[in-house]
Structures are given as C-alpha cells and as structure tokens.
Design a protein around this motif. Structure first.
Motif: not given
Length: 54
Positions: A34-54
């Motif tokens: 999951l590429d979080l590089f260059r994302l701000d904190e808000q977008h990185a958190a949202a992307a991580l939460l999406r990746a963790l959803r079943p």
C-alpha cells in the motif's frame, strides 16, 4: 493482504505499507505494498483504513 499463521494458530492479516521513497526488493512485491508515500496524514489514514476493511 497476506495471511500469516502465527503462534498458537492465530491468523493474522499482513498489509505491506510503503512510507518512504525506496525500491522494494522483488521478495516484498507480493502482495503489492500500500503506497502511502507522498500522501498527507488524512489521505494516508483513509487509504490504510480502506486497505484494512474485509
């Protein structure tokens, strides 16, 4: 997500996360990180939460 069977037969999902500008070795290419590089904190958190959803 990769499935890992840990101690006492616990099942754990692993999500590789890229947070720095580096090239990952081929051994870490599956599953793709999951590429979080260059994302701000808000977008990185949202992307991580999406990746963790079943």
């Amino acid at each position: 997500m990769a499935r890992h069977r840990g101690p006492a037969a616990l099942s754990v999902d692993l999500v590789p996360v890229r947070v720095s500008d580096l090239r990952l070795p081929q051994s870490y290419a599956d599953p793709p990180a999951l590429d979080l590089f260059r994302l701000d904190e808000q977008h990185a958190a949202a992307a991580l939460l999406r990746a963790l959803r079943p």
